[in-house]
Design a protein around this motif. Structure first.
Motif, short mmCIF file in Angstrom:
data_model
loop_
_atom_site.label_atom_id
_atom_site.label_comp_id
_atom_site.label_asym_id
_atom_site.label_seq_id
_atom_site.Cartn_x
_atom_site.Cartn_y
_atom_site.Cartn_z
N LEU A 36 0.83 -1.21 0.00
CA LEU A 36 0.00 0.00 0.00
C LEU A 36 0.86 1.26 0.00
N HIS A 37 1.95 1.25 0.75
CA HIS A 37 2.86 2.40 0.72
C HIS A 37 3.43 2.59 -0.68
N GLY A 38 3.73 1.46 -1.33
CA GLY A 38 4.26 1.53 -2.70
C GLY A 38 3.24 2.19 -3.62
N PHE A 39 1.99 1.76 -3.54
CA PHE A 39 0.91 2.36 -4.34
C PHE A 39 0.88 3.87 -4.11
N SER A 40 0.90 4.23 -2.82
CA SER A 40 0.77 5.65 -2.47
C SER A 40 1.92 6.45 -3.07
N SER A 41 3.15 5.91 -2.98
CA SER A 41 4.30 6.66 -3.49
C SER A 41 4.23 6.80 -5.01
N ILE A 42 3.85 5.70 -5.69
CA ILE A 42 3.77 5.78 -7.15
C ILE A 42 2.67 6.76 -7.54
N GLY A 43 1.56 6.73 -6.80
CA GLY A 43 0.51 7.72 -7.04
C GLY A 43 1.04 9.13 -6.92
N SER A 44 1.90 9.36 -5.93
CA SER A 44 2.40 10.73 -5.75
C SER A 44 3.27 11.16 -6.92
N TYR A 45 3.95 10.18 -7.57
CA TYR A 45 4.74 10.55 -8.74
C TYR A 45 3.83 10.92 -9.91
N ILE A 46 2.73 10.16 -10.06
CA ILE A 46 1.77 10.50 -11.13
C ILE A 46 1.21 11.90 -10.88
N LEU A 47 0.86 12.15 -9.60
CA LEU A 47 0.33 13.46 -9.22
C LEU A 47 1.35 14.55 -9.55
N GLY A 48 2.61 14.29 -9.18
CA GLY A 48 3.67 15.27 -9.46
C GLY A 48 3.81 15.51 -10.95
N LEU A 49 3.76 14.43 -11.73
CA LEU A 49 3.86 14.56 -13.19
C LEU A 49 2.72 15.43 -13.72
N GLY A 50 1.51 15.20 -13.16
CA GLY A 50 0.35 16.01 -13.56
C GLY A 50 0.63 17.49 -13.37
N PHE A 51 1.24 17.84 -12.23
CA PHE A 51 1.52 19.26 -11.97
C PHE A 51 2.57 19.80 -12.93
N VAL A 52 3.53 18.94 -13.31
CA VAL A 52 4.55 19.38 -14.27
C VAL A 52 3.89 19.68 -15.62
N VAL A 53 3.00 18.77 -16.06
CA VAL A 53 2.30 18.99 -17.33
C VAL A 53 1.49 20.28 -17.24
N LEU A 54 0.79 20.44 -16.11
CA LEU A 54 -0.02 21.64 -15.91
C LEU A 54 0.84 22.90 -16.02
N PHE A 55 2.03 22.85 -15.41
CA PHE A 55 2.92 23.99 -15.45
C PHE A 55 3.28 24.35 -16.89
N PHE A 56 3.57 23.31 -17.69
CA PHE A 56 3.96 23.61 -19.08
C PHE A 56 2.77 24.08 -19.91
N VAL A 57 1.58 23.56 -19.61
CA VAL A 57 0.39 24.04 -20.33
C VAL A 57 0.21 25.54 -20.10
N LEU A 58 0.34 25.95 -18.83
CA LEU A 58 0.12 27.37 -18.52
C LEU A 58 1.26 28.22 -19.06
N LEU A 59 2.48 27.68 -18.98
CA LEU A 59 3.64 28.42 -19.49
C LEU A 59 3.50 28.62 -21.00
N HIS A 60 3.10 27.53 -21.68
CA HIS A 60 2.92 27.60 -23.13
C HIS A 60 1.87 28.65 -23.48
N SER A 61 0.80 28.68 -22.68
CA SER A 61 -0.25 29.66 -22.93
C SER A 61 0.28 31.08 -22.78
N LEU A 62 1.11 31.30 -21.76
CA LEU A 62 1.64 32.64 -21.53
C LEU A 62 2.52 33.08 -22.70
N VAL A 63 3.35 32.15 -23.17
CA VAL A 63 4.33 32.51 -24.20
C VAL A 63 3.70 32.51 -25.59
N LYS A 64 2.96 31.44 -25.89
CA LYS A 64 2.50 31.28 -27.27
C LYS A 64 0.98 31.26 -27.40
#
Lengths: 555, 218
Positions: A473-501
């Motif tokens: 269960l701890h393993g699940f939770s940690s892997i989930g947190s990486y997916i969550l983190g990746l989501g925020f990275v994608v979100l950051f680039f979506v907003l950055l792209h919008s600002l620039v282009k």
């Protein structure tokens, strides 16, 4: 003429008088024009940058925690470093990020616009609140760099009164941050009472404003109690005052009472703005007046008031009298009523609405699901017999994160998308924003659903190590947190792209009835080019549609 | 004529629709600020209440070690300064600038007297070793129960935080005095004096609770 057009929402304020209005709040250039500005929109943007940086810092600590817990035993850090990591994750996320997140960033930007005011009532105090936030952040940074803040974000005595000097810096930082929150609260309550435009009576107030108002009341009335608590803690540490430390004749439970008298209302400072945003988004993308507008509005106020009476439920196992415990348990259950009123009204608003699944709407719908789970597990914890078992386990951690991340953070990001074009004048990519949403939604649930199970099986919170049978269960939770983190990275680039282009956004890309959509994107420095007069409510889609039909017929 | 009228109205902030709106916003904001001040002090009062219930004998001895005459003198001084602050508001409303200055000055003087008396009280406690927490080291008060140090802890925190408020008040009233001498206030605009007096009444009010709780109740 232009006033009329504006108030009906017929056209963008620009085209109404034929002239193109190029000036907006972003027009003035130079660092000085930002640092000395008293424009609520610019202060909101600066707050937004500040809280997003804090969110990033808190998020890094979260990933460090989850990585450490990937395997039993020591993985990447020592037990002492782990104690610091979860303390800093909590303290940064709560005090630097989530409390100012929606009110000070989005609230600052939109509250005055949505009541048709030129600014908040006290623009200079508004800027002062930002600078006070920065000073508090510097103190916190000193605490982080000097290390050894390891008491948990709650600073329970006698841990904190005997811990190293870094805790002093952190406590000072939070003491100072509190004043920035109080100033925001004073400003918002006064603004809502005194600055509403002509025609904007209370029953026309957008639900976002209602939510901000309820939040501001708590900010004003609860935060000073945290301030005096931390002040007493500082005096205790420096002079051995003997108020909280039992070895000096003090009472550690008194600290907990003081702390939670602020910090429980503070979780409503965190969630009410989330509910406020969701109320707006649900109504906008169902294209109808919110079902039970009055009840949604007043339930915010009810939650704010009830929130002051339930702090004891954090201390069921701390040795309070059994009668006090029963009263607190009963009062805690009552909070479910206004929360349920909101959830059912949102769902009823969706019913027979004309639903568009834009990115903000996806976040709003996620909010309803995740907040319901978070809220209902709160009832478990408010139940005395169950709480004895679940107290200080991962169940509490999961409950808290379902409300704060699944609730507030999801709503904050939803609001960011919803108003992004208004704030920046740029369009973001719907497709990639939805990818980010999917990653965040899935990652979040994988991370925290497993923690409910962990907690109910007895995994205690804040432990550095765990038994082997918790590994999966701890393993699940940690892997989930990486997916969550990746989501925020994608979100950051979506907003950055919008600002620039990103393409230039129109004033009202979704053709919505809210007052903020009547002005240009980005808004004029004075919010509206001409004086704003409200001639209809912010959800009067029937009037909006009639006018569009009329305009089409004329054309 | 036009320039003089615009100068007269230089206090008017343009994000408000009217001067009346500006005044009522300032008042509401100030009352909210005072509400948070009350809650700020409430923590100290609650701590006082709890420790008094736990250790009534230590608190009784502690309060006898305070000089009620000096505390009483300070109460009178502070009450009088509240009167002068209110009179300053009144005279600024009727446009009597000289009387306003006089009353502001009197308020400042009273606040300073308060702090001077407090200084003598504090130094007496310091010299007897009646200090909070680990610095508590009474030399000539006989054998004191352990929790008298809690009493002095709360005494110093409460009066210290209150004294800080007095100090801030002095700073603000000096600012008001300078502004008033510059002729910035008129019957149409005296909001800062009004707000200063409201703040000062609260500082006074908190002392009116602190004085009997710390000095008088047995």
């Amino acid at each position: 003429m232009s006033t009329h057009a504006e108030s009906i929402g017929l056209a963008d304020g620009t085209a109404a008088d034929g002239a193109v209005h190029e000036e907006n709040y972003l027009s003035a250039k130079g660092i000085a024009s930002w640092l000395t500005t008293v424009d609520h929109k610019r202060i909101g943007i600066m707050y937004l940058i500040a809280v997003l940086l804090s969110f990033f810092a808190g998020g890094v600590f979260a990933l460090l925690i989850r990585t450490e817990l990937l395997f039993p035993g020591q993985t990447i850090m020592t037990a002492d470093q782990y104690n610091q990591a979860f303390t800093l994750h909590g303290a940064i996320m709560v005090f630097l990020f989530i409390i100012p997140s929606i009110p000070a960033a989005l609230g600052n930007f939109f509250l005055p616009i949505m009541i048709g005011a030129k600014d908040v009532a006290f623009p200079r105090l508004n800027l002062a609140s930002l600078y006070i936030w920065c000073i508090g952040a510097v103190f916190s940074l000193v605490a982080i760099i000097s290390g050894s803040v390891d008491t948990g974000w709650t600073f329970y005595t006698p841990y904190s009164s005997r811990a190293s000097g870094a805790v002093l810096w952190m406590a000072m930082g939070i003491f100072i941050l509190g004043f920035s929150s109080i100033l925001t609260g004073v400003n918002f309550v006064t603004t809502v009472h005194k600055m509403r435009a002509k025609g904007l009576h209370w029953s026309r107030l957008p639900l976002f404003v209602w939510g901000m108002y309820a939040t501001a009341v708590i900010q004003v009335l609860a935060t000073p109690v945290l301030a005096i608590t931390l002040l007493l803690l500082l005096v205790e540490k420096t002079t051995g005052l003997g108020i909280f430390d039992p070895a000096l004749g003090g009472d550690p439970v008194l600290f907990q009472h003081f702390f939670w008298f602020y910090s429980h209302p503070a979780v409503y400072i965190m969630i009410l703005p989330g509910m406020a945003i969701v109320s707006e988004i649900i109504a906008a993308f169902s294209r109808r007046k919110p079902f039970g507008y009055t009840y949604i509005a007043l339930s915010s106020v009810a939650i704010a008031l009830l929130g002051f009476l339930v702090w004891g439920h954090h201390m069921f196992t701390a040795g309070m009298s059994e009668y006090a415990v029963m009263v607190f348990s009963g009062l805690t259950m009552l909070v479910a009523i206004p929360s349920g009123v909101k959830v059912f009204n949102w769902i009823a608003t969706l019913y027979k609405g004309s639903i568009t699944l834009t990115t903000p709407m996806l976040y709003a719908l996620s909010f309803i699901a995740l907040f319901s789970i978070g809220g209902l597990t709160g009832i478990f914890l408010g139940t005395l017999s169950v709480d004895i078992f679940l107290h200080d386990t991962y169940f509490v951690v999961a409950h808290f994160h379902y409300v704060m991340v699944g609730g507030t953070v999801i709503a904050f990001i939803g609001g960011l998308h919803y108003w992004w074009s208004k704030m920046t004048g740029k369009v973001y990519s719907e497709r990639y924003a939805k990818v980010a949403w999917a990653l965040i939604f899935v990652g979040f649930n994988v991370t925290f659903l497993s923690q409910f199970v962990l907690g109910s099986r007895g995994m205690a919170r804040r432990y550095f190590d765990y038994l082997d049978h918790f590994h999966t269960l701890h393993g699940f939770s940690s892997i989930g947190s990486y997916i969550l983190g990746l989501g925020f990275v994608v979100l950051f680039f979506v907003l950055l792209h919008s600002l620039v282009k990103g393409e230039k956004a129109g004033p009202n890309p979704w053709n919505l009835a809210g007052y903020e959509w009547l002005t240009t994107s980005p808004p004029d420095a004075h919010n509206f080019a001409t004086e704003f007069v409200a001639e209809r409510g912010p959800y009067d889609y029937h009037l909006l549609d009639e006018n569009i039909d009329e305009a089409a017929a004329k054309a | 004529m036009e320039s003089s009228s615009s100068k007269e109205r230089s206090w008017f902030q343009h994000h408000f629709a009217s001067p009346g709106q500006q005044l009522s916003a300032a008042k509401l904001g100030m009352w909210l600020f005072l509400a948070q001040e009350v809650l700020f002090f409430s923590g100290i009062f609650v701590a006082y209440g709890i420790y008094r219930t736990h250790h009534p004998e230590a608190f009784s001895i502690g309060s006898h070690l305070l000089d009620w005459k000096l505390g009483g003198l300070n109460t009178v001084v502070l009450l009088f300064s509240s009167l002068t602050a209110a009179l300053a508001v009144r005279s600024s409303r009727i446009g009597d600038t000289r009387a306003t200055s006089r009353y502001l000055l009197l308020t400042i003087i009273c606040a300073c007297i308060f702090l001077v008396v407090k200084y003598f009280e504090y130094s007496a406690k310091f010299s007897h070793g009646l200090l909070p927490g680990k610095f508590f080291d009474p030399h000539d008060a006989g054998d004191l129960p352990y929790h008298v140090r809690s009493f002095f802890g709360i005494y110093f925190v409460a009066t210290g935080v209150h004294g800080l408020h007095v100090l801030i008040g002095i700073g603000y009233f000096i600012f008001l005095l300078v502004r008033n001498n510059q002729g910035r206030f008129s019957p149409a605009y005296n909001t800062p004096i009004d707000m200063g007096a409201l703040y000062w009444h609260l500082v006074d009010l908190i002392w009116i609770y602190l004085f009997p709780l710390l000095y008088l109740i047995d």
